[in-house]
Design an enzyme around this catalytic site. Sequence first.
Site, PDB file in Angstrom:
ATOM      1  N   ASN A 158       0.520  -1.068   0.230  1.00 56.60           N
ATOM      2  CA  ASN A 158       0.365   0.026  -0.436  1.00 56.60           C
ATOM      3  C   ASN A 158       1.315   0.840  -0.282  1.00 56.60           C
ATOM      4  O   ASN A 158       0.639   2.518  -1.284  1.00 56.60           O
ATOM      5  CB  ASN A 158      -0.318  -0.479   0.967  1.00 56.60           C
ATOM      6  N   ILE A 159       1.788   1.502   0.872  1.00 60.96           N
ATOM      7  CA  ILE A 159       2.766   2.325   1.132  1.00 60.96           C
ATOM      8  C   ILE A 159       3.248   2.881   0.165  1.00 60.96           C
ATOM      9  O   ILE A 159       3.511   3.951  -0.180  1.00 60.96           O
ATOM     10  CB  ILE A 159       3.551   2.720   1.640  1.00 60.96           C
ATOM     11  N   ALA A 183      -3.338   0.589   9.691  1.00 63.61           N
ATOM     12  CA  ALA A 183      -3.116  -0.203  10.634  1.00 63.61           C
ATOM     13  C   ALA A 183      -2.721  -0.887  10.214  1.00 63.61           C
ATOM     14  O   ALA A 183      -3.802  -2.580  10.766  1.00 63.61           O
ATOM     15  CB  ALA A 183      -2.789   0.097  12.191  1.00 63.61           C
ATOM     16  N   GLY A 184      -1.662  -2.138   9.599  1.00 60.86           N
ATOM     17  CA  GLY A 184      -1.871  -3.803   8.470  1.00 60.86           C
ATOM     18  C   GLY A 184      -0.880  -3.922   9.928  1.00 60.86           C
ATOM     19  O   GLY A 184      -0.416  -3.219  10.987  1.00 60.86           O
ATOM     20  N   CYS A 191       4.840   7.608  11.263  1.00 61.59           N
ATOM     21  CA  CYS A 191       4.308   8.346  10.568  1.00 61.59           C
ATOM     22  C   CYS A 191       3.454   9.111  11.970  1.00 61.59           C
ATOM     23  O   CYS A 191       3.071  10.692  11.701  1.00 61.59           O
ATOM     24  CB  CYS A 191       2.480   7.638   9.980  1.00 61.59           C
ATOM     25  N   ALA A 198       2.302  -5.005  14.758  1.00 58.91           N
ATOM     26  CA  ALA A 198       3.586  -6.171  15.183  1.00 58.91           C
ATOM     27  C   ALA A 198       5.161  -5.017  16.159  1.00 58.91           C
ATOM     28  O   ALA A 198       6.090  -6.437  16.276  1.00 58.91           O
ATOM     29  CB  ALA A 198       4.259  -7.047  14.406  1.00 58.91           C
ATOM     30  N   ASN A 199       4.670  -3.753  15.297  1.00 55.71           N
ATOM     31  CA  ASN A 199       6.174  -3.112  16.165  1.00 55.71           C
ATOM     32  C   ASN A 199       5.021  -1.935  16.437  1.00 55.71           C
ATOM     33  O   ASN A 199       5.864  -0.542  16.822  1.00 55.71           O
ATOM     34  CB  ASN A 199       6.537  -2.605  14.801  1.00 55.71           C
TER      35      ASN A 199
END
Length: 303
Positions: free
Chosen positions: A14-15, A159-160, A127, A165-166
């Site tokens: 996506n990004i 938020a993927g 972000c 996870a981070n």
Amino acid sequence: MPSKAKVAIVGSGNISTDLLYKLLRSEWLEPRWMVGIDPESDGLARAAKLGLETTHEGVDWLLAQPDKPDLVFEATSAYVHRDAAPKYAEAGIRAIDLTPAAVGPAVIPPANLREHLDAPNVNMITCGGQATIPIVYAVSRIVEVPYAEIVASVASVSAGPGTRANIDEFTKTTARGVQTIGGAARGKAIIILNPADPPMIMRDTIFCAIPTDADREAIAASIHDVVKEVQTYVPGYRLLNEPQFDEPSINSGGQALVTTFVEVEGAGDYLPPYAGNLDIMTAAATKVGEEIAKETLVVGGAR
């Protein structure tokens, strides 16, 4: 035709795809390649239709090409970029890192971009950092900021799995940027994944402790100036209201405060407008790439 810097996008999610549309509009950057690992990815398909050379064979394929990019934008994962960064350096390719790898110096365009135009690798932090650190910087260039705290609220659907996870890494990296780039003596960062449906656009709250005798008009003017600067590359970045000043209280630990509320609406290039948190990353990365290209092409005599 004016010369442009040749660009590769590493990553096809996506990004990366949103970044592609921004790069296609640039007067200084020419996206030529998109590199992924999933042959079925929508990003690679779109890039191919738009005339880019695409591959699902990864970075090694790109580095094996006779014609190499001047700049690489990488939006993969931290471990992938840490592995690829030395290869870019060896090939003489500048890298703009949109992962948490932080191989090179962190960059917030209004605060420290000019300092790192010669760096072989720069990192875009997070972000939340791109949205809030400019405000901390705006305050700290006027007065000392002993403590700053930022709260970033983003649409949960934006938020993927990588972001989820981070979360801990996000908060630590952003808090560190609040201090090292924003100029606060101590910093804290909080991220909220807002489950509201329909999704809410990114909203951020920035608290800065300030001296009780601080020049409030100068602080407010500095904040407005920085917001205008961010708006040159993120038009949907805006103040929700005027900065709010509070006298010292028990709730603030006995310190005077200035509180700033901002929201970030995305341009809707590929990602929905509510995904301002992702849009500000791609827009800031494009800004950094353009400034590096300007410096390189103008100084090198290509323009």
